[in-house]
Write a protein that holds these residues in place. Structure first.
Motif, short mmCIF file in Angstrom:
data_model
loop_
_atom_site.label_atom_id
_atom_site.label_comp_id
_atom_site.label_asym_id
_atom_site.label_seq_id
_atom_site.Cartn_x
_atom_site.Cartn_y
_atom_site.Cartn_z
N GLU A 38 -5.90 3.23 -9.61
CA GLU A 38 -6.91 4.27 -9.86
C GLU A 38 -6.55 5.09 -11.10
OE1 GLU A 38 -8.90 5.23 -5.51
OE2 GLU A 38 -7.14 6.38 -6.14
N ARG A 39 -5.27 5.28 -11.35
CA ARG A 39 -4.85 6.01 -12.55
C ARG A 39 -5.21 5.24 -13.82
NH1 ARG A 39 -0.15 7.44 -9.49
NH2 ARG A 39 1.09 5.80 -10.51
N VAL A 78 -2.94 1.51 -4.62
CA VAL A 78 -4.27 2.09 -4.86
C VAL A 78 -4.20 3.19 -5.89
CG1 VAL A 78 -6.18 3.37 -3.81
CG2 VAL A 78 -5.14 1.45 -2.58
N GLU A 79 -3.25 4.08 -5.72
CA GLU A 79 -3.10 5.21 -6.65
C GLU A 79 -2.76 4.74 -8.05
OE1 GLU A 79 -2.32 6.45 -2.47
OE2 GLU A 79 -1.58 4.82 -3.75
N ARG A 80 -1.93 3.71 -8.14
CA ARG A 80 -1.50 3.20 -9.46
C ARG A 80 -2.69 2.64 -10.23
NH1 ARG A 80 4.41 1.76 -10.51
NH2 ARG A 80 4.45 1.25 -12.72
N ARG A 116 0.84 -1.21 0.00
CA ARG A 116 0.00 0.00 0.00
C ARG A 116 0.87 1.26 0.00
NH1 ARG A 116 -3.16 -3.25 3.84
NH2 ARG A 116 -5.22 -3.74 2.94
N TYR A 117 1.93 1.25 0.81
CA TYR A 117 2.83 2.40 0.88
C TYR A 117 3.49 2.67 -0.47
CZ TYR A 117 6.63 5.42 2.51
OH TYR A 117 7.50 6.48 2.68
N ASP A 158 -10.51 -0.71 -0.91
CA ASP A 158 -9.54 -1.36 -0.04
C ASP A 158 -10.27 -1.82 1.23
OD1 ASP A 158 -7.46 -2.23 1.53
OD2 ASP A 158 -6.16 -0.52 1.12
N GLY A 208 2.10 2.47 -3.21
CA GLY A 208 1.16 3.18 -4.08
C GLY A 208 0.25 2.32 -4.93
#
Length: 300
Positions: free
Chosen positions: A38-39, A34-36, A29-30, A46, A32
């Protein structure tokens, strides 16, 4: 692939004896994840982490050459129920480990939704030991055997049925450290295995083409179980059981890209990230990058 993904963390370190792999979901998670995703226009939910409880001394004394049997079983029952619910809700389950014993619960939750689930086991190890063949008693070396219906009933009967997968629907990719009992079982059952010899000789493109062709004709869904020790330790140093001479970073991206193009993958897990043994969270970052490729990220 479904555009709705549910992430399930499993901070399990009881399937082996090196502490730190329980921090794997947090490290991923740290890095990234989720961000990856979502892009890439995925809807990410989560769900947090499955609760893992520590064994008592009395439980540890009754292990029958299966270390932490009761607590590993309990955690995998919880995971199976969570994965099952995710699929019932029409979402893609993405499980973050934790040691590879969690595959027992993942497959228990996934397989009941398919008539013949395929499995790609991307790993340096076969994970085909039982209590009788395991040199260590570590359950993280047994999940594929358990999912084939081999081993202790407390493990094979998780979610109330066994086996979870058929021998002819499994492909192991990247094997280079197999115990003698595993070698005998592979030959006995006829499990399809691409060792590092085949990867070196044929190339990753051919290995993945053959794997996709093999599974496409006989399965109605495919689960990817990716152990980061399948990669060479140079690229993924933060794992508990590193084995030299593994799959490269770029070969792994190619494999994930080809799986994305095939549209075969219906569930996935990434396991054995141990930040205690890592270099600046490198292995978790590699895991996230590979997830990017698996879910459609392109170089151009």
């Amino acid at each position: 692939m479904k555009k709705d993904i549910s992430i399930i963390g499993v901070p399990m370190d009881l399937g082996q004896m090196r502490r730190g792999v329980d921090m794997g979901p947090s490290a991923i998670r740290y890095a990234g994840v989720v961000e990856r995703l979502e892009r890439l226009d995925y809807d990410i939910d989560d769900l947090g982490d499955i609760e893992i409880t520590r064994p008592t001394r009395e439980e540890e004394a009754n292990d029958e050459n299966l270390k932490n049997l009761e607590k590993v079983s309990e955690a995998n029952e919880k995971l199976a129920a969570t994965v099952n619910e995710v699929i019932l809700n029409g979402r893609f389950p993405l499980v973050l480990g934790g040691d590879h014993s969690i595959a027992i619960g993942t497959l228990a939750g996934v397989s009941k939704h398919y008539k013949n689930l395929g499995v790609i086991w991307y790993d340096a190890h076969g994970d085909l030991n039982t209590a009788d063949t395991s040199p260590s008693g570590n359950i993280h070396g047994m999940p594929l055997a358990v999912s084939l219906g081999l081993g202790h009933k407390r493990l094979t009967d998780i979610a109330g049925y066994s086996p979870k997968v058929n021998t002819e629907s499994v492909v192991i990719i990247g094997a280079r450290s197999l115990d003698e009992g595993e070698k005998a079982l592979i030959k006995q059952l006829g499990v399809k295995v691409y060792t590092m010899h085949e990867i070196d000789r044929l190339g990753m493109t051919k290995v993945m083409e053959e794997t996709i062709h093999y599974l496409k004709g006989r399965t109605d869904g495919v689960h990817l179980s990716l152990d980061l020790d399948g990669l060479d330790p140079h690229d993924a140093p933060g794992v508990g059981t590193p084995v030299l001479g593994g799959i490269s970073y770029r070969e792994s991206h190619l494999a994930m890209e080809m799986l994305e193009e095939s549209k075969l993958i219906t569930s996935a897990e990434f396991v054995e990230v141990n930040p205690i043994l890592d270099d600046k969270n490198k292995t978790a970052s590699v895991a996230v990058a590979l997830m990017g490729s698996l879910f459609g990220e392109k170089l151009l």
